[in-house]
Design a protein around this motif. Sequence first.
Motif, PDB file in Angstrom:
ATOM      1  N   VAL A   1     -24.329 -63.616  84.499  1.00 60.61           N
ATOM      2  CA  VAL A   1     -23.739 -62.924  83.348  1.00 60.61           C
ATOM      3  C   VAL A   1     -22.544 -62.084  83.808  1.00 60.61           C
ATOM      4  CG1 VAL A   1     -24.206 -61.189  81.573  1.00 60.61           C
ATOM      5  CG2 VAL A   1     -26.006 -62.790  82.269  1.00 60.61           C
ATOM      6  N   GLU A   2     -21.428 -62.187  83.109  1.00 59.40           N
ATOM      7  CA  GLU A   2     -20.261 -61.382  83.449  1.00 59.40           C
ATOM      8  C   GLU A   2     -19.982 -60.421  82.293  1.00 59.40           C
ATOM      9  OE1 GLU A   2     -17.504 -63.204  86.413  1.00 59.40           O
ATOM     10  OE2 GLU A   2     -17.510 -64.777  84.905  1.00 59.40           O
ATOM     11  N   SER A   3     -19.597 -59.198  82.618  1.00 63.95           N
ATOM     12  CA  SER A   3     -19.184 -58.266  81.577  1.00 63.95           C
ATOM     13  C   SER A   3     -18.421 -57.138  82.251  1.00 63.95           C
ATOM     14  CB  SER A   3     -20.400 -57.770  80.789  1.00 63.95           C
ATOM     15  OG  SER A   3     -20.727 -56.456  81.095  1.00 63.95           O
ATOM     16  N   ALA A   4     -17.673 -56.384  81.422  1.00 61.78           N
ATOM     17  CA  ALA A   4     -16.773 -55.379  81.989  1.00 61.78           C
ATOM     18  C   ALA A   4     -17.520 -54.357  82.841  1.00 61.78           C
ATOM     19  CB  ALA A   4     -16.025 -54.690  80.847  1.00 61.78           C
ATOM     20  N   ASN A   5     -18.798 -54.054  82.500  1.00 63.02           N
ATOM     21  CA  ASN A   5     -19.513 -53.012  83.262  1.00 63.02           C
ATOM     22  C   ASN A   5     -20.346 -53.593  84.418  1.00 63.02           C
ATOM     23  OD1 ASN A   5     -21.373 -54.227  81.602  1.00 63.02           O
ATOM     24  ND2 ASN A   5     -22.585 -52.359  81.288  1.00 63.02           N
TER      25      ASN A   5
ATOM     26  N   GLN B   1     -20.057 -55.648  88.114  1.00 62.17           N
ATOM     27  CA  GLN B   1     -19.104 -56.194  89.080  1.00 62.17           C
ATOM     28  C   GLN B   1     -19.820 -56.980  90.180  1.00 62.17           C
ATOM     29  OE1 GLN B   1     -16.849 -52.876  90.628  1.00 62.17           O
ATOM     30  NE2 GLN B   1     -18.407 -52.416  92.171  1.00 62.17           N
TER      31      GLN B   1
ATOM     32  N   HIS C   1     -29.564 -54.952  80.993  1.00 62.31           N
ATOM     33  CA  HIS C   1     -28.502 -55.661  80.289  1.00 62.31           C
ATOM     34  C   HIS C   1     -29.116 -56.764  79.443  1.00 62.31           C
ATOM     35  CE1 HIS C   1     -24.725 -57.891  79.781  1.00 62.31           C
ATOM     36  NE2 HIS C   1     -24.169 -56.726  80.015  1.00 62.31           N
TER      37      HIS C   1
ATOM     38  N   GLY D   1     -27.713 -59.149  78.046  1.00 63.43           N
ATOM     39  CA  GLY D   1     -26.997 -60.424  78.201  1.00 63.43           C
ATOM     40  C   GLY D   1     -27.817 -61.486  78.890  1.00 63.43           C
TER      41      GLY D   1
ATOM     42  N   LYS E   1     -28.523 -65.081  77.159  1.00 63.44           N
ATOM     43  CA  LYS E   1     -28.111 -66.326  77.845  1.00 63.44           C
ATOM     44  C   LYS E   1     -29.245 -67.356  77.801  1.00 63.44           C
ATOM     45  CE  LYS E   1     -26.850 -67.945  82.511  1.00 63.44           C
ATOM     46  NZ  LYS E   1     -26.250 -67.609  83.803  1.00 63.44           N
TER      47      LYS E   1
END
Length: 387
Positions: A19-23, A25, A324, A326, A330
Motif C-alpha cells: 500500500v502506498e500513501s503520502a503518510n 514511506q 492503516h 488501506g 486492498k
Amino acid sequence: MADNTLESLFSRLGRFPDVESANLQAWDATDRLLLDTAVELRAAGGLPPGGRLAIVGDRYGALTLGALAQGAAGPGPVRVHQDLITGERALRNNAAALGVDGGFEQLPLGAGLLSGAGLVLLQLPRSLAELEEIADAIARHAAPDVVLLAGGRVKHMSLGMNAVLERHFGWVQPQHARQKSRVLLARGPRPADGPPPFPVTEANSELGLTVCARGAVFAGTGLDIGTRFLLEFLPRMPAARHAVDLGCGTGILAAMYARSNPGSRVTATDQSAAAVDSARATAEANGLTAQITVLQDDAMGLLPAGDADLILLNPPFHAGAAVHAGAGVKLIEAAGRVLAPGGELWTVFNSHLHYQPALQRLIGPTREVGRNPKFTVTASIRKSAEV
Ligand SMILES: C[S@@+](CC[C@H](N)C(=O)[O-])C[C@H]1O[C@@H](n2cnc3c(N)ncnc32)[C@H](O)[C@@H]1O
C-alpha cells in the motif's frame, strides 16, 4: 558515503506493491542508523574480517540497496530475508528502478541465509516471538564471531527484546539513540541444542484443532477474537466449490471451513512466509492437506478472476507499524476480482472501521449477519456483470 548520497537513494525508494500513501514511506531512520553503525564499526575494526553480510527484515530494500551503494556488502552477494512477498517484490522493483542488477540473494530464514555471516543487520520485528525465531536462527547458523546490529524505532522497542537477544548472545549492548531509533549490538552467539523452536504446535480444545505457528504469524497459536466471532457463522456459510481463506495467518479459518465442508477445495493464502509455513503445518497436523492448498501471494494476485465462490476474510488493520485501513480495502478490492458472480465474501471487522461502503462498492449487496459489542460480520454477494 556522503549523507546526501544515501538520502537521495532512499528518496527514490517505493513501497509498491505494498500500500502506498503520502503518510507511508519506504524507509525510516532505523535503516539509516543501522547502515551508519555498520560503517563506523567496520572503520573501527569492530567487525570480523572477511565475514559476509546478511540482512533480516529489510522492509522495501533500503538496507540491501543502501549496503550495496556504500560498498559495505562484504564478499559475495548480500543475503536478505524478508517475511512479506510484497517486501521481496518491492526490493526487486527498487533495484531495477535504480539500475542495480544483482548483488543480492533473497532467501528464507535459515542456514542458507546465515551460514558464514560475520555481520547481520536486523530491522527489529514487532513481536517477541518473531525476534526469538530470528535470534535463534542467527545464533545457530552465523559465524561464531558474528556481530548482530538490531535496530528499531525507540517507541516500538522494549526491554523484552534485550532479554530475547540475551538468551541467544553472550553480550548485548544498547547503543545511543539517534532520531528516535536505537541499535542493540550483540556478539557471542550461543547456538541452541535441539531442533529449532518454531513452528510451535498447540492443540486448541475450543476448536478441536491443532494450530501451528511460526514466530512472525498473526496471533501465534492463539485464536483471535474477531476470528472466533466469524467462526460462529460457519454453519451459515455456503458450501463452495472453491473457498479462499484470504490473509490466512495460521490457517484456522481454512482448516475449520475445510473440515465442515469436505466437498470444498480450499486455498489458504497470505503475503507472509511465516503465515503460509504455519498454515501448511496446520493443514498437515489436522490431516487436511488433500483439501487445502497454501499459497504465498499478495492479495490473491496469482488467482484468476472469478476463480472462487467464497472468500473468508479477517482483514489486517496495519500497514507495517502504521494503523492503516488501506491494507484491508486492498484485500476487499482483490476479493471483488477473484469472486465469481454470485460468490460471497464473509468478513469480520472492528465495528468502528465502517468497511460497509467499501464492501458495497467493491463487492456488491452487503448484509450484516452478526454484531457483538466489538465486531461486525458481513456477507457480501459479488454483483453479476459490470454495468
Ligand atoms: C488479521 S490477520 C488474520 C489472520 C487469520 N486469517 C486469522 O483469522 O487468524 C490478517 C492477515 O492478512 C495478511 N495480509 C495482509 N495484507 C495482505 C496481502 N496484501 N495479501 C495477502 N495477505 C495479506 C496478514 O499477513 C495477516 O496474516
